[in-house]
Design an enzyme around this catalytic site. Sequence first.
Site, PDB file in Angstrom:
ATOM      1  N   CYS A 108      13.935  27.073   2.345  1.00 44.91           N
ATOM      2  CA  CYS A 108      15.054  26.832   3.155  1.00 44.91           C
ATOM      3  C   CYS A 108      15.929  28.246   3.341  1.00 44.91           C
ATOM      4  O   CYS A 108      15.695  28.867   2.329  1.00 44.91           O
ATOM      5  CB  CYS A 108      15.973  25.640   2.648  1.00 44.91           C
ATOM      6  SG  CYS A 108      17.323  25.656   3.496  1.00 44.91           S
ATOM      7  N   HIS A 122       8.151   5.428   8.649  1.00 40.52           N
ATOM      8  CA  HIS A 122       7.690   6.279   7.315  1.00 40.52           C
ATOM      9  C   HIS A 122       8.116   7.865   7.546  1.00 40.52           C
ATOM     10  O   HIS A 122       7.492   8.627   7.064  1.00 40.52           O
ATOM     11  CB  HIS A 122       6.539   6.088   7.070  1.00 40.52           C
ATOM     12  CG  HIS A 122       5.952   4.746   6.490  1.00 40.52           C
ATOM     13  ND1 HIS A 122       4.771   4.307   6.486  1.00 40.52           N
ATOM     14  CD2 HIS A 122       6.983   3.848   6.073  1.00 40.52           C
ATOM     15  CE1 HIS A 122       4.825   2.936   5.872  1.00 40.52           C
ATOM     16  NE2 HIS A 122       5.823   2.550   5.657  1.00 40.52           N
ATOM     17  N   VAL A 144       2.953   8.825  11.003  1.00 45.02           N
ATOM     18  CA  VAL A 144       3.811  10.033  11.092  1.00 45.02           C
ATOM     19  C   VAL A 144       3.517  11.097  11.984  1.00 45.02           C
ATOM     20  O   VAL A 144       4.117  12.319  11.814  1.00 45.02           O
ATOM     21  CB  VAL A 144       3.806  10.401   9.596  1.00 45.02           C
ATOM     22  CG1 VAL A 144       4.624   9.397   8.567  1.00 45.02           C
ATOM     23  CG2 VAL A 144       2.585  10.798   9.060  1.00 45.02           C
ATOM     24  N   ASP A 145       2.478  10.840  12.744  1.00 38.99           N
ATOM     25  CA  ASP A 145       1.832  11.823  13.765  1.00 38.99           C
ATOM     26  C   ASP A 145       2.666  12.120  14.984  1.00 38.99           C
ATOM     27  O   ASP A 145       2.096  13.151  15.712  1.00 38.99           O
ATOM     28  CB  ASP A 145       0.249  11.304  13.916  1.00 38.99           C
ATOM     29  CG  ASP A 145       0.204  10.143  14.581  1.00 38.99           C
ATOM     30  OD1 ASP A 145      -0.790   9.359  14.237  1.00 38.99           O
ATOM     31  OD2 ASP A 145       0.950   9.603  15.250  1.00 38.99           O
TER      32      ASP A 145
HETATM   33  P1  OAD Z   1      -4.475   1.648   6.693  1.00 40.99           P
HETATM   34  O1  OAD Z   1      -5.496   2.855   6.566  1.00 40.99           O
HETATM   35  O2  OAD Z   1      -4.133   0.819   5.637  1.00 40.99           O
HETATM   36  O3  OAD Z   1      -5.119   0.420   7.735  1.00 40.99           O
HETATM   37  C1  OAD Z   1      -5.620   0.764   9.159  1.00 40.99           C
HETATM   38  C2  OAD Z   1      -6.179  -0.398   9.818  1.00 40.99           C
HETATM   39  O4  OAD Z   1      -6.631   0.125  11.108  1.00 40.99           O
HETATM   40  C3  OAD Z   1      -7.499  -0.797   9.065  1.00 40.99           C
HETATM   41  O5  OAD Z   1      -7.050  -2.411   8.787  1.00 40.99           O
HETATM   42  C4  OAD Z   1      -8.411  -0.747  10.020  1.00 40.99           C
HETATM   43  O6  OAD Z   1      -9.148  -2.046  10.116  1.00 40.99           O
HETATM   44  C5  OAD Z   1      -7.779  -0.787  11.371  1.00 40.99           C
HETATM   45  N1  OAD Z   1      -8.601   0.239  12.278  1.00 40.99           N
HETATM   46  C6  OAD Z   1      -9.157   1.464  12.087  1.00 40.99           C
HETATM   47  N2  OAD Z   1      -9.560   2.061  13.403  1.00 40.99           N
HETATM   48  C7  OAD Z   1      -8.911   1.200  14.218  1.00 40.99           C
HETATM   49  C8  OAD Z   1      -9.129   1.054  15.827  1.00 40.99           C
HETATM   50  N3  OAD Z   1      -9.764   2.045  16.672  1.00 40.99           N
HETATM   51  N4  OAD Z   1      -8.289   0.187  16.186  1.00 40.99           N
HETATM   52  C9  OAD Z   1      -7.796  -1.049  15.448  1.00 40.99           C
HETATM   53  N5  OAD Z   1      -7.356  -0.828  14.388  1.00 40.99           N
HETATM   54  C10 OAD Z   1      -8.330   0.001  13.671  1.00 40.99           C
HETATM   55  O7  OAD Z   1      -3.415   2.450   7.476  1.00 40.99           O
HETATM   56  P2  OAD Z   1      -1.944   1.776   7.623  1.00 40.99           P
HETATM   57  O8  OAD Z   1      -2.040   0.259   7.675  1.00 40.99           O
HETATM   58  O9  OAD Z   1      -1.340   2.453   8.656  1.00 40.99           O
HETATM   59  O10 OAD Z   1       2.587   4.771   4.087  1.00 40.99           O
HETATM   60  O11 OAD Z   1      -1.166   2.134   6.365  1.00 40.99           O
HETATM   61  C11 OAD Z   1       0.122   1.669   5.957  1.00 40.99           C
HETATM   62  C12 OAD Z   1       0.685   2.811   5.153  1.00 40.99           C
HETATM   63  O12 OAD Z   1      -0.130   3.076   4.206  1.00 40.99           O
HETATM   64  C13 OAD Z   1       0.725   4.051   5.832  1.00 40.99           C
HETATM   65  O13 OAD Z   1       1.922   4.178   6.676  1.00 40.99           O
HETATM   66  C14 OAD Z   1       0.889   5.116   4.522  1.00 40.99           C
HETATM   67  C15 OAD Z   1      -0.069   4.368   3.727  1.00 40.99           C
HETATM   68  O14 OAD Z   1       0.491   4.546   2.303  1.00 40.99           O
HETATM   69  C16 OAD Z   1       2.963   5.736   3.589  1.00 40.99           C
HETATM   70  O15 OAD Z   1       2.299   6.839   3.104  1.00 40.99           O
HETATM   71  C17 OAD Z   1       3.974   5.724   3.093  1.00 40.99           C
END
Ligand code: OAD
Length: 250
Positions: free
Chosen positions: A150, A121, A105-106
């Site tokens: 608002c 998201h 979301v960044d």
């Molecule tokens: P997570 O924090 O769940 O997972 C991040 C993943 O990135 C992990 O598996 C790490 O191993 C990996 N990682 C960390 N640093 C890295 C790097 N430099 N290069 C490659 N991989 C790296 O984050 P998301 O999978 O994005 O949703 O989480 C999914 C959703 O869960 C988010 O969008 C958010 C959260 O709840 C909502 O808020 C609705």
Amino acid sequence: MLDDVIQSLQAARSLVVVTGAGVSAESGIPTFRDALTGLWARYNPEDLATPQAFARNPELVTRWYDERRMRCAACAPNRGHYAVAELERRFVEAERAFVLLTQNVDRLHQRAGSKRVVELHGTLWVWRCIACGAEREEPPAAFTSYPPSCECGGLRRPGVVWFGEMLAADALARAHSALEACDVFLSLGTSAVVEPAASFVHLAKRVGTRTLEINLDSTPISDIVDCSLRGRTGEILPQVVERLGLLVES
Ligand code: OAD
């Protein structure tokens, strides 16, 4: 393994890339689930990222999201973001299909030049009035009071998907049509545990797509994809793009 990824992308006619917080980690933005630095390590998501939390304490929730937004404003895209944007440019130039489905979301992908982006998201940069529904993209300046209000007098919330909420119908529709048409699927920097993104790889496999993953840790899809690389996207993706030959027009 790296060669497998490069050869798959070289042959791809229609590429879907799915990204998560891991792609932004090297920009200094905390991921969600990394034990030490993860955002959730310090907060309980149910207390902040749900409609109930907002109803209970709109000031706390909006202050927390605005602090995340300001933190993103202070961060810059990293080499992984630029590599994804370059991949899109190469595919578009070769008249091949390319869609980026991001859970982030960044808006660092867009700041790095990505254009074909579906924000599954939502984004921290658009805030919405819960009374009249008016949406507005915010400048890179913090709100002066919380919760922001608002013109109609209603409270404004961040335009992100909260736990328990559905994704925007158009975002989901764009994601599904891209997944049904792709021949290569690349998952980057996501733990692949949050739906619906967690199931995208199964949709892709069902239509015979070659599935790839680049992630720091193994995930529930690491044993499902055709090729799973361990490592940082900021290090691996620039190598992939650099070694990717000229994509001849399909
Ligand atoms: P997570 O924090 O769940 O997972 C991040 C993943 O990135 C992990 O598996 C790490 O191993 C990996 N990682 C960390 N640093 C890295 C790097 N430099 N290069 C490659 N991989 C790296 O984050 P998301 O999978 O994005 O949703 O989480 C999914 C959703 O869960 C988010 O969008 C958010 C959260 O709840 C909502 O808020 C609705």
